[in-house]
Design an enzyme around this catalytic site. Sequence first.
Site, PDB file in Angstrom:
ATOM      1  CB  CYS A   1      -0.937  -0.003   1.199  1.00 38.10           C
ATOM      2  SG  CYS A   1      -1.901  -1.515   1.313  1.00 38.10           S
TER       3      CYS A   1
ATOM      4  CB  THR B   1       0.091  -7.953   8.202  1.00 35.03           C
ATOM      5  OG1 THR B   1       0.035  -8.672   9.433  1.00 35.03           O
ATOM      6  CG2 THR B   1       0.223  -8.928   7.036  1.00 35.03           C
TER       7      THR B   1
ATOM      8  CG  HIS C   1      -2.115   4.547   5.075  1.00 35.70           C
ATOM      9  ND1 HIS C   1      -2.074   4.428   3.703  1.00 35.70           N
ATOM     10  CD2 HIS C   1      -2.132   3.273   5.566  1.00 35.70           C
ATOM     11  CE1 HIS C   1      -2.058   3.144   3.372  1.00 35.70           C
ATOM     12  NE2 HIS C   1      -2.104   2.429   4.476  1.00 35.70           N
TER      13      HIS C   1
ATOM     14  CB  THR D   1      -7.231  -1.569   9.759  1.00 34.08           C
ATOM     15  OG1 THR D   1      -6.060  -0.783   9.535  1.00 34.08           O
ATOM     16  CG2 THR D   1      -7.747  -2.091   8.428  1.00 34.08           C
TER      17      THR D   1
ATOM     18  CD  GLU E   1      -2.095   7.882   9.078  1.00 34.11           C
ATOM     19  OE1 GLU E   1      -1.706   8.688   8.208  1.00 34.11           O
ATOM     20  OE2 GLU E   1      -3.005   7.051   8.867  1.00 34.11           O
TER      21      GLU E   1
ATOM     22  CE  LYS F   1      -5.773   3.967   2.099  1.00 36.21           C
ATOM     23  NZ  LYS F   1      -4.880   5.140   2.299  1.00 36.21           N
TER      24      LYS F   1
ATOM     25  CG  HIS G   1      -6.465   0.436   1.158  1.00 32.23           C
ATOM     26  ND1 HIS G   1      -5.529   0.927   0.270  1.00 32.23           N
ATOM     27  CD2 HIS G   1      -5.765   0.067   2.268  1.00 32.23           C
ATOM     28  CE1 HIS G   1      -4.322   0.856   0.829  1.00 32.23           C
ATOM     29  NE2 HIS G   1      -4.463   0.342   2.035  1.00 32.23           N
TER      30      HIS G   1
ATOM     31  CG  PHE H   1       0.072  -5.861   4.415  1.00 37.00           C
ATOM     32  CD1 PHE H   1      -0.470  -5.057   5.399  1.00 37.00           C
ATOM     33  CD2 PHE H   1      -0.704  -6.902   3.930  1.00 37.00           C
ATOM     34  CE1 PHE H   1      -1.748  -5.278   5.893  1.00 37.00           C
ATOM     35  CE2 PHE H   1      -1.980  -7.138   4.411  1.00 37.00           C
ATOM     36  CZ  PHE H   1      -2.506  -6.318   5.395  1.00 37.00           C
TER      37      PHE H   1
END
Length: 414
Positions: free
Chosen positions: A164, A271, A304, A308, A315, A336, A341, A402
């Site tokens: 990403c 991840t 970003h 999640t 972040e 997003k 995404h 990731f």
Amino acid sequence: MNRRRVVITGLGCVTALSESVDELFTALCEGKSGVSKIESFDTSLYPVHFGGEIKRFDVTEYIDKRESKRMDRFTQFAIAGAISAVKDSGLDFSKEDPYRVGVIVGTGIGGIKEIEEQHVRLLEKGPNKVSPFCVPRLMSNAASGNIAIQFGARGPCFAVSSACASGNHTIGEAFWNIASNRSDVVITGGSEAALTPIGLGSFCAARSLSLRNDNPPAASRPFDRDRDGFVLTEGAAILVMEEYEHARKRGATIYAELLGYAATDDGYHITAPLPDGEGAAMAMKLALADAQINPQDVSYINAHGTSTELNDIAESTAIRTVFGEYAYKVPISSTKSCLGHMLGATAAVELIAAIKAINHSVIPPTINLDNPDERCDPKMDYVPWTAREAKVNIAISNSFGFGGHNACLVVGKI
């Protein structure tokens, strides 16, 4: 060696909201969602039935049908975005030294649709029926190569693949390429078309995706405590970047200047990000230093913001680490929330959103932010639901992927 100035003169996109950059930004500012039920394949056996699917894309509006058949969907998106961006830039490549024109386009996954289709042919019909175009379609550098052929570019041409963070790494490489006098023009960005049976199935198996099948537009919820995963999306975003004097001499419209770039890695987990966001914070610090600006100079952060839990918290922590008390004053939003995404393409479309925020003095909102997560510090300004008029001189755009990849771009008003 003196570093050359690098500017953005062309913008192009293919997204679930629009194939027009202006229409895309308007939709983002209006808080529209591009997330809907998947129609291209049967999802009845999947736990997730929706995504950011581009439903009416017609590649023959950009290139010949026969030529398009030699490309995977991710390459088709990329070449459509590139044609739009080059048209927007007004460049005439017949007047350029082809060895001073580069193409660097990233992707997280590449031609996954081609792999799926040819694997079925292999199993059903045998190896002799596998297409001779399989490799040229599936390879990650197919987008860059086909764009170079389209415009006769003979300078540096390659792909970057870092999940990403691919888009920001790609744009950063283009930035350095021009700044260090290796090229005068670089066509750059990212493209992804992983909304396929195996693509969706893989992220479902990883339990990464939102399960909000009853209300797909509300599924992407960055920084909201009721989030339950990200939304898988396809598309491309391409930018034309030039050396400043090169653009000025030809009378180009200059949208913004790329001021700085930095990349780090967490070196922690394949991840999950570092819980304290240390790697992301260092990428932001180094990018600001590269741009020779202070944190207080930043007018807007395009986060970003994946929707999640691990990313949103890390972040937010990283932003507080870098910006201190100013973290509570600088506007932060995640586009997003509207687009989902786009994996390897997401950073490029988010940089375009940041550039348009600079051009129009409007910050797009974070939609679906009903109940801010306490762990993301609700005192921070995530621009919930409604776009905001604000003077934006300098913006930063974050992307984390990731593998622990972190990449940050700093862009400013020219």
